[in-house]
Motif scaffolding. Structure first.
Motif, PDB file in Angstrom:
ATOM      1  N   LYS A 107       0.827  -1.210   0.000  1.00  0.00           N
ATOM      2  CA  LYS A 107       0.000   0.000   0.000  1.00  0.00           C
ATOM      3  C   LYS A 107       0.865   1.264   0.000  1.00  0.00           C
ATOM      4  CE  LYS A 107      -3.745  -2.360   2.221  1.00  0.00           C
ATOM      5  NZ  LYS A 107      -4.422  -2.712   3.424  1.00  0.00           N
ATOM      6  N   GLY A 108       2.184   1.107  -0.198  1.00  0.00           N
ATOM      7  CA  GLY A 108       3.067   2.256  -0.305  1.00  0.00           C
ATOM      8  C   GLY A 108       3.743   2.682   0.984  1.00  0.00           C
ATOM      9  N   TRP A 109       3.558   1.928   2.061  1.00  0.00           N
ATOM     10  CA  TRP A 109       4.195   2.283   3.328  1.00  0.00           C
ATOM     11  C   TRP A 109       5.686   1.976   3.254  1.00  0.00           C
ATOM     12  CZ3 TRP A 109       1.705   2.742   8.535  1.00  0.00           C
ATOM     13  CH2 TRP A 109       0.368   3.177   8.428  1.00  0.00           C
ATOM     14  N   ILE A 110       6.458   2.672   4.086  1.00  0.00           N
ATOM     15  CA  ILE A 110       7.886   2.423   4.180  1.00  0.00           C
ATOM     16  C   ILE A 110       8.238   2.030   5.613  1.00  0.00           C
ATOM     17  CG2 ILE A 110       8.570   3.954   2.312  1.00  0.00           C
ATOM     18  CD1 ILE A 110       9.450   5.936   4.617  1.00  0.00           C
ATOM     19  N   GLY A 111       9.341   1.340   5.739  1.00  0.00           N
ATOM     20  CA  GLY A 111       9.902   1.023   7.046  1.00  0.00           C
ATOM     21  C   GLY A 111      11.265   1.679   7.151  1.00  0.00           C
ATOM     22  N   MET A 112      11.619   2.103   8.360  1.00  0.00           N
ATOM     23  CA  MET A 112      12.934   2.704   8.597  1.00  0.00           C
ATOM     24  C   MET A 112      13.487   2.168   9.910  1.00  0.00           C
ATOM     25  SD  MET A 112      13.928   6.725   8.943  1.00  0.00           S
ATOM     26  CE  MET A 112      15.640   7.227   9.060  1.00  0.00           C
ATOM     27  N   TRP A 113      14.729   1.690   9.866  1.00  0.00           N
ATOM     28  CA  TRP A 113      15.399   1.244  11.083  1.00  0.00           C
ATOM     29  C   TRP A 113      15.753   2.473  11.906  1.00  0.00           C
ATOM     30  CZ3 TRP A 113      14.598  -3.572  11.776  1.00  0.00           C
ATOM     31  CH2 TRP A 113      14.574  -4.463  10.704  1.00  0.00           C
ATOM     32  N   ILE A 114      15.459   2.425  13.214  1.00  0.00           N
ATOM     33  CA  ILE A 114      15.777   3.568  14.083  1.00  0.00           C
ATOM     34  C   ILE A 114      16.665   3.184  15.262  1.00  0.00           C
ATOM     35  CG2 ILE A 114      13.798   4.968  13.413  1.00  0.00           C
ATOM     36  CD1 ILE A 114      12.402   4.045  16.017  1.00  0.00           C
TER      37      ILE A 114
END
Length: 123
Positions: free
Chosen positions: A81-88
């Motif tokens: 659905k176009g979401w992104i993930g980012m490591w924090i």
């Protein structure tokens, strides 16, 4: 230097809850951040790594994951659905995290609330 998961979680929480009408609700054993019950960010803590997932403007997912696959990824379930993930958990640029969260918030928030926030939703 790597951030601890609790430090990363606390910073993400502060960024998300600073947005108008934002609330935290635990779902799927992790915090989700919502505006009027619509999720704009969710923290994921799996296998000792901390990330967050959020809605991204059209085209951003491929740009971010292509430019820096060590920081950004396409998350399961919501990635299509176009979401992104980012490591924090690896000392992210917190100003960048805040900007990504704000963009997601504007995409999810009702138009009138987003307008009060000083932003308009992308067309």
């Amino acid at each position: 230097m790597l951030s601890t998961s609790s430090e990363a979680s606390a910073r993400l929480r502060a960024i998300c809850l600073a947005l108008p009408e934002a609330v935290e609700k635990e779902t799927w054993d992790d915090p989700t951040y919502r505006v009027r019950d619509r999720i704009f960010a969710m923290e994921r803590n799996r296998d000792g790594r901390v990330s967050f997932w959020c809605k991204a403007p059209a085209g951003s997912q491929m740009i971010l994951t292509g430019a820096d696959p060590d920081r950004f990824f396409i998350p399961p379930y919501v990635g299509p659905k176009g979401w992104i993930g980012m490591w924090i958990d690896n000392d992210p640029d917190w100003a960048e995290v805040a900007e990504i969260v704000r963009r997601s918030y504007v995409l999810v928030a009702p138009k009138r609330l987003a307008a009060k926030f000083g932003a308009s939703q992308p067309s």
